[in-house]
Design a protein around this motif. Sequence first.
Motif, PDB file in Angstrom:
ATOM      1  N   VAL A 183      -3.402   6.473  -0.723  1.00  0.00           N
ATOM      2  CA  VAL A 183      -3.756   5.995  -2.074  1.00  0.00           C
ATOM      3  C   VAL A 183      -4.585   4.714  -1.996  1.00  0.00           C
ATOM      4  O   VAL A 183      -5.720   4.666  -2.459  1.00  0.00           O
ATOM      5  CB  VAL A 183      -2.497   5.761  -2.941  1.00  0.00           C
ATOM      6  N   GLY A 184      -4.014   3.685  -1.388  1.00  0.00           N
ATOM      7  CA  GLY A 184      -4.763   2.438  -1.280  1.00  0.00           C
ATOM      8  C   GLY A 184      -3.852   1.241  -1.117  1.00  0.00           C
ATOM      9  O   GLY A 184      -2.631   1.390  -0.980  1.00  0.00           O
ATOM     10  N   GLU A 185      -4.466   0.067  -1.139  1.00  0.00           N
ATOM     11  CA  GLU A 185      -3.758  -1.175  -0.859  1.00  0.00           C
ATOM     12  C   GLU A 185      -4.194  -2.242  -1.854  1.00  0.00           C
ATOM     13  O   GLU A 185      -5.352  -2.261  -2.250  1.00  0.00           O
ATOM     14  CB  GLU A 185      -4.088  -1.616   0.577  1.00  0.00           C
ATOM     15  N   SER A 220       0.810  -1.214   0.000  1.00  0.00           N
ATOM     16  CA  SER A 220       0.000   0.000   0.000  1.00  0.00           C
ATOM     17  C   SER A 220       0.845   1.266   0.000  1.00  0.00           C
ATOM     18  O   SER A 220       2.029   1.254   0.332  1.00  0.00           O
ATOM     19  CB  SER A 220      -0.957   0.014   1.195  1.00  0.00           C
ATOM     20  N   LEU A 221       0.199   2.338  -0.399  1.00  0.00           N
ATOM     21  CA  LEU A 221       0.729   3.680  -0.237  1.00  0.00           C
ATOM     22  C   LEU A 221      -0.300   4.438   0.594  1.00  0.00           C
ATOM     23  O   LEU A 221      -1.497   4.396   0.288  1.00  0.00           O
ATOM     24  CB  LEU A 221       0.910   4.369  -1.591  1.00  0.00           C
TER      25      LEU A 221
END
Lengths: 352, 279
Positions: free
Chosen positions: B53-55, B49-50
């Motif tokens: 941002v998301g996973e 993930s970031l």
Amino acid sequence: MTKKVINKSDISKLLKDANNEYNVYVPMEHIGGDVLFSLLSKENNTLEDDIKRINLSSEKTVNSPKEIFYPQLDTMMEYNDKGEIKETVENSKKLVFGVRPCDFHAIAHQDHFFSKDYEDKYYLSRRDDSLIVVIGCNQPPLPNECFCTSVGTGPFLTEKFDIQLVDLGDYYLVEIGNEKGADFVNKHEKYFSAPFRDEIKHAESTKLEAEENVTLKVNFNKALQIMKTEEIPQDNLERIAERCIECGACVYVCPTCTCFDVFDDMKDGQGVRCRIWDTCVFSGYTKEASGHNPGAKKEYRAARRYEHKLKYDTLESGISGCIGCGRCLHSCPVDIGMSNFIKEITTNQKYH
Amino acid sequence: MKNEYIPYPAVIESLITESFDTKTFKVKFADKKIAENFNYVQGQFMQVSLMGVGEAPISITSSPSRKGFLEFSIRAAGKLTKKIHELKVGDTMFIRGPYGKGHFPFEEIKGKNLIFVAGGIGLPPLRSLINLVMDNRKDFGNVKILYGCKTADEFCFKDELKAWNKTPNTEVLLTVDKATDDWKCRVGVVTELWKDTDIKEDNAVAFLCGPPIMIKFVVQKLEGSGFTDDNIIMTLERHMKCGLGKCGHCNVGDKFICIDGPVFTYNEVKKLPKKDGAM
């Protein structure tokens, strides 16, 4: 089993006292008349208003108590642009008052699901220090949709509860199911007194009558057997798919649905990662970044929901994923629901 | 109680641009203690993930025989993976795992001939096992790696493909859907490579990863070559949000791809409900 009685007029005093020690969740009336499990205010000026809105009559909460332990939107962690992460786990002491027997079975289903394989800290922390007071259903809260007697989840519990109340008019018979329940009653003993023999008798006859009052019957065990060994007939699925408008209401009101989506939100260097209820009836549910969507067909998405609850949950744990609360049918704008589905596969008649 | 959802920072040590849309990131846990205690097996994946941002689930492409780091080959396909492509050496991504009880066998396949069949971005998940085999090469028979892409500029691990091909008793066969004038290998879908080499069931196990349509035709070919359903092993990919069997997205029949897989034998895949599109 130890039994006590409590006057209905003492319930609000009891809840006010408990409110000092617990976060108290209780069915409350909201604008428009919907009854929802809500958190009792800790502020004196709003508490009285909350108390007035408490509704423990045979009204069914629109949502199940699921969201107390597994909120629709839940922050999982907070972070900043330095990469520092802080988990956000809620673990307050909770009293959930007025849970219906079917919903209590759903909580047992969720306890199992969120503990197996990997422990889900968010659910289990919320659930850990909670006391549940069940109220049995003298009348089915949804007269046309409740089918607990077919599933074996109501209208009263026989075991495993903390405390169960039997509505006897001006007072409740209080059945104490375990030590946790006994501790609570002892702590607030001034509100409880020993029952007379008549009251215990009255409770027994009330329970028998309550069984009779649940008039919607389906052959649940036959449905489980069919689901275990046979495929759902294609035309049955197609008829459901034709009608379904994919609103997701059945999933949101279902006390055992657990699927979620995860998303990030960040602004000015501060961010959160959250989870939010998701539903397998939505077409985008299985869509991958590449555009490939393995679960795209509508009738198969319908099948997935029924198979998950009636077949795979039962095979895996012995606990059915349907608890007969009737909310799916009650909330469906086009009359699709579990009881209709069960009738279709067990009787070969069309209900959809 | 451990909170399985909390990821740990990992620093990008090096990165390789494999193709126009795929990069390989070599990362190390920022925390030395976590790095030291971390173990994984071939075929497992991580949630990458970031923050903000998301996973997403990304398979580990490095071999467990090469310790101290992890490699992910990531195609820029969605919001997260496009952002990951903007990262540079020294930048941080967040990872948790490893996940997947169903992984590639290793001890059980010693002494056997191995066939690997990959389509497009399907090679990175197989590479973990391929390099584990390469690091224990004497324990295995013939190794054939069949790899197809849409175009020649999609191939990953170009140097390794050459090195594997030079290893004794190891053959790398390539094909593209659309060839340019300088393309010297086969043109066509990956099953066309059956014309270039002799694929036999003879003490062999096949490992597959690629788009569903490829899997379908490769399984037919392998069955035609006498392979049993237990000797066809594939790694499946699904949209996932947790990796822990909770979010529900990768549920197929009574299985969750994340915890029961992602690696399954064809025998297991065959038993999954067809309507859920397991393949």
